[in-house]
Write a protein that holds these residues in place. Structure first.
Motif, mmCIF file in Angstrom:
data_model
loop_
_atom_site.group_PDB
_atom_site.id
_atom_site.type_symbol
_atom_site.label_atom_id
_atom_site.label_comp_id
_atom_site.label_asym_id
_atom_site.label_seq_id
_atom_site.Cartn_x
_atom_site.Cartn_y
_atom_site.Cartn_z
ATOM 1 N N LEU A 202 3.053 11.975 -9.966
ATOM 2 C CA LEU A 202 2.275 13.196 -10.159
ATOM 3 C C LEU A 202 3.113 14.453 -9.926
ATOM 4 N N VAL A 203 3.943 14.435 -8.908
ATOM 5 C CA VAL A 203 4.768 15.598 -8.602
ATOM 6 C C VAL A 203 5.878 15.768 -9.632
ATOM 7 N N SER A 204 6.447 14.664 -10.106
ATOM 8 C CA SER A 204 7.548 14.764 -11.070
ATOM 9 C C SER A 204 7.076 15.274 -12.427
ATOM 10 N N GLU A 205 5.777 15.238 -12.664
ATOM 11 C CA GLU A 205 5.239 15.776 -13.906
ATOM 12 C C GLU A 205 5.477 17.283 -13.978
ATOM 13 N N LEU A 206 5.510 17.937 -12.827
ATOM 14 C CA LEU A 206 5.725 19.376 -12.788
ATOM 15 C C LEU A 206 7.177 19.762 -13.026
ATOM 16 N N ALA A 207 8.101 18.925 -12.616
ATOM 17 C CA ALA A 207 9.533 19.243 -12.739
ATOM 18 C C ALA A 207 10.261 18.031 -13.321
ATOM 19 N N ASP A 208 10.688 18.153 -14.571
ATOM 20 C CA ASP A 208 11.449 17.066 -15.190
ATOM 21 C C ASP A 208 12.821 16.951 -14.532
ATOM 22 N N ASP A 209 13.423 15.781 -14.628
ATOM 23 C CA ASP A 209 14.752 15.503 -14.068
ATOM 24 C C ASP A 209 14.808 15.746 -12.568
ATOM 25 N N SER A 210 13.716 15.498 -11.874
ATOM 26 C CA SER A 210 13.710 15.681 -10.423
ATOM 27 C C SER A 210 13.809 14.329 -9.735
ATOM 28 N N GLN A 211 14.343 14.340 -8.534
ATOM 29 C CA GLN A 211 14.437 13.141 -7.714
ATOM 30 C C GLN A 211 13.664 13.407 -6.434
ATOM 31 N N GLU B 283 0.831 -1.204 0.000
ATOM 32 C CA GLU B 283 0.000 0.000 0.000
ATOM 33 C C GLU B 283 0.870 1.262 0.000
ATOM 34 N N ALA B 284 1.884 1.285 0.852
ATOM 35 C CA ALA B 284 2.774 2.446 0.920
ATOM 36 C C ALA B 284 3.570 2.606 -0.371
ATOM 37 N N ARG B 285 3.997 1.494 -0.946
ATOM 38 C CA ARG B 285 4.758 1.537 -2.196
ATOM 39 C C ARG B 285 3.913 2.110 -3.337
ATOM 40 N N THR B 286 2.672 1.671 -3.438
ATOM 41 C CA THR B 286 1.782 2.162 -4.492
ATOM 42 C C THR B 286 1.515 3.657 -4.337
ATOM 43 N N VAL B 287 1.231 4.093 -3.126
ATOM 44 C CA VAL B 287 0.967 5.511 -2.878
ATOM 45 C C VAL B 287 2.202 6.348 -3.180
ATOM 46 N N ALA B 288 3.376 5.873 -2.796
ATOM 47 C CA ALA B 288 4.612 6.613 -3.056
ATOM 48 C C ALA B 288 4.875 6.737 -4.548
ATOM 49 N N ILE B 289 4.661 5.681 -5.308
ATOM 50 C CA ILE B 289 4.889 5.720 -6.752
ATOM 51 C C ILE B 289 3.920 6.680 -7.426
ATOM 52 N N ILE B 290 2.658 6.621 -7.055
ATOM 53 C CA ILE B 290 1.658 7.502 -7.668
ATOM 54 C C ILE B 290 1.939 8.957 -7.342
ATOM 55 N N SER B 291 2.201 9.257 -6.070
ATOM 56 C CA SER B 291 2.437 10.653 -5.680
ATOM 57 C C SER B 291 3.731 11.191 -6.287
ATOM 58 N N ALA B 292 4.770 10.375 -6.331
ATOM 59 C CA ALA B 292 6.025 10.836 -6.936
ATOM 60 C C ALA B 292 5.853 11.061 -8.436
#
Length: 115
Positions: free
Chosen positions: A92-101, A81-90
């Motif tokens: 969505l956020v990375s869509e705003l800033a390319d090449d982000s970690q 559950e935590a892995r899925t939420v982390a992947i989805i949220s990361a």
């Protein structure tokens, strides 16, 4: 553990910022008192798999030293559950800033009060 804390400790403005490990961050947080429940990063593994995992881990750890002995105290697995939420949220956020970690420190869900 003290060695790891000393390696990852930085002194800034006379205060120490100590590196926290994932298991330590699963303690009761302030968010829980506000109706939020922390989702653990790691959960207990199925006891049926202990023997197989123990054999694999000790074989890898022993390497070229067949006379070595190991004691496995606890086996944990990633919380799906935590892995899925982390992947989805990361994602969505990375869509705003390319090449982000990004690094997800904690995940919490709203407690549902039963009637």
């Amino acid at each position: 553990m003290n060695l790891i804390k000393r390696l990852f400790t930085k002194k800034q403005n006379g205060e120490e910022n100590v590196f926290e490990n994932n298991l330590d961050s699963q303690k009761i947080s302030e968010k829980e008192s506000d109706g939020w429940e922390a989702i653990p990063t790691f959960i207990e593994m199925n006891p049926k798999d202990y023997e197989r995992i123990s054999v694999i881990v000790t074989a890898i750890a022993a390497g070229d030293r067949p006379d070595s002995q190991f004691v496995i105290k606890r086996i944990l697995q990633r919380n799906p559950e935590a892995r899925t939420v982390a992947i989805i949220s990361a994602s969505l956020v990375s869509e705003l800033a390319d090449d982000s970690q990004l690094f997800v420190k904690s995940i919490a869900k709203k407690k549902i009060d039963s009637i």
